[in-house]
Design an enzyme around this catalytic site. Sequence first.
Site, short mmCIF file in Angstrom:
data_model
loop_
_atom_site.label_atom_id
_atom_site.label_comp_id
_atom_site.label_asym_id
_atom_site.label_seq_id
_atom_site.Cartn_x
_atom_site.Cartn_y
_atom_site.Cartn_z
N ASP A 145 4.32 -8.98 -0.54
CA ASP A 145 3.51 -10.93 -0.76
C ASP A 145 4.24 -10.77 -2.13
O ASP A 145 3.92 -9.67 -2.95
CB ASP A 145 1.97 -10.05 -0.52
CG ASP A 145 1.62 -12.02 -0.13
OD1 ASP A 145 2.47 -12.61 -0.21
OD2 ASP A 145 0.33 -12.43 -0.82
N MET A 189 0.61 -2.88 -2.46
CA MET A 189 1.56 -2.46 -1.07
C MET A 189 1.80 -3.47 -0.40
O MET A 189 1.82 -4.41 0.01
CB MET A 189 0.88 -1.36 -0.31
CG MET A 189 1.15 -1.01 1.17
SD MET A 189 0.53 -0.08 2.07
CE MET A 189 1.55 0.90 2.94
N HIS A 232 -5.38 -9.13 -3.36
CA HIS A 232 -5.40 -9.49 -1.74
C HIS A 232 -7.37 -8.99 -1.95
O HIS A 232 -7.23 -7.54 -2.79
CB HIS A 232 -4.47 -8.28 -1.63
CG HIS A 232 -3.55 -9.45 -1.55
ND1 HIS A 232 -1.86 -8.27 -1.24
CD2 HIS A 232 -3.02 -10.14 -1.29
CE1 HIS A 232 -1.33 -9.23 -1.16
NE2 HIS A 232 -1.68 -10.52 -1.15
N SER A 274 -2.32 -6.06 -5.13
CA SER A 274 -2.71 -6.06 -4.28
C SER A 274 -3.36 -4.57 -4.79
O SER A 274 -4.06 -4.86 -5.76
CB SER A 274 -2.09 -6.01 -3.51
OG SER A 274 -2.49 -5.84 -2.38
N THR A 275 -3.41 -3.55 -4.29
CA THR A 275 -3.84 -2.68 -4.31
C THR A 275 -3.79 -2.12 -5.76
O THR A 275 -2.02 -2.00 -6.25
CB THR A 275 -3.15 -1.23 -3.37
OG1 THR A 275 -3.17 -1.66 -2.24
CG2 THR A 275 -3.45 0.09 -3.35
#
Length: 364
Positions: A304, A301, A208, A182-183
């Site tokens: 997930d 972050m 993401h 993600s991030t």
Amino acid sequence: MKQIKVMVVDDSAVVRQVLSGLLGREPDMQVTYAVADPILASERMRLQWPDVVVLDVEMPRMDGLTFLRKLMAERPTPVVICSSLTEKSTRTSMEALASGAVAVVSKPKLDLRQSLHEGCDELVAAVRSAALARVQPAPSMRAPAPPVVPAAKLTADAILAPMGDAPAPGRGNGRVVALGTSTGGTQALERVLTELPPQTPGIVIVQHMPEQFTAAFAERLNGLCQITVREARNNDPVLAGQALIAPGGRHMLLRRGPSQYFVEVVDGPLVNRHRPSVDVLFRSVAKSAGASALGIIMTGMGDDGAVGLLEMRQAGARTLAQDEQSCVVYGMPREAVRRGAAERSVALDAISREILQYGGVNGG
């Protein structure tokens, strides 16, 4: 509570007004300035430096990309790109990620006020995530933050039944590598994928990212890598020397065919407040590939992917987590380690080598 100081830079007065209102109502955020272009932004930043900048990409006097690169060279600061979905803006947003932006959120063109209000949770989550990011001086990619909504947090059960007692092995379909991030993931994925040769086992990826941006992201990586990288389509085969990236706004699952794996791209509710969800992909890999898979959870972050990685490990797969020192945000890997889902934590620079060793590729 320490407030996140946010600066909004957008040439649209309506966007500035709406974004300032949406962010300003959050108890942990304060919009210090909302200005029409980067020239004004530079003047205001001399008075008070923001924690996060929300930046448009197409503006008069100085475009957002030029301003971003100047900012990263002089004083690296977390930047969230708020972009329209035009082809030009999407390409520019990908360049912004490559130049150091932490996140990208889409800015719909029609019914702007209503659309921006509907996308409030995604924007707020992106700003919060950006405030935690470790922004480096050197140009590098930064990933979009996970879209978060204040709704019930669904598990992968909403898309795929839980694991059975006896996970099926790969049955000769070969090895497969599953990555979830993600991030910070866009720069991390570039670092990993550009080091892989064409003999690399097939790779499936959840990053993401909003709809419309994953295709441009995959296209950019494809131009940089020896392997083929593209946005996944339903029923695409998983082939050696190819990485398939789940399309934004849809879940991706690994399935096993008679002689090879393929992916299924499906609609469905948000899982762990994400679509695509890493948990959904990892569970499907556990069920379809079992011990014939390698799962890697990377910077991001939230949590997930932690449960799905544990299911992969319980199915006999090899599992790794990116270490804290090399993560932009050490959230998803931390949760995976906490749950015992990862066999080991490895630095970002070592992930490509781990993939090559797993696949038995010469030089790995």
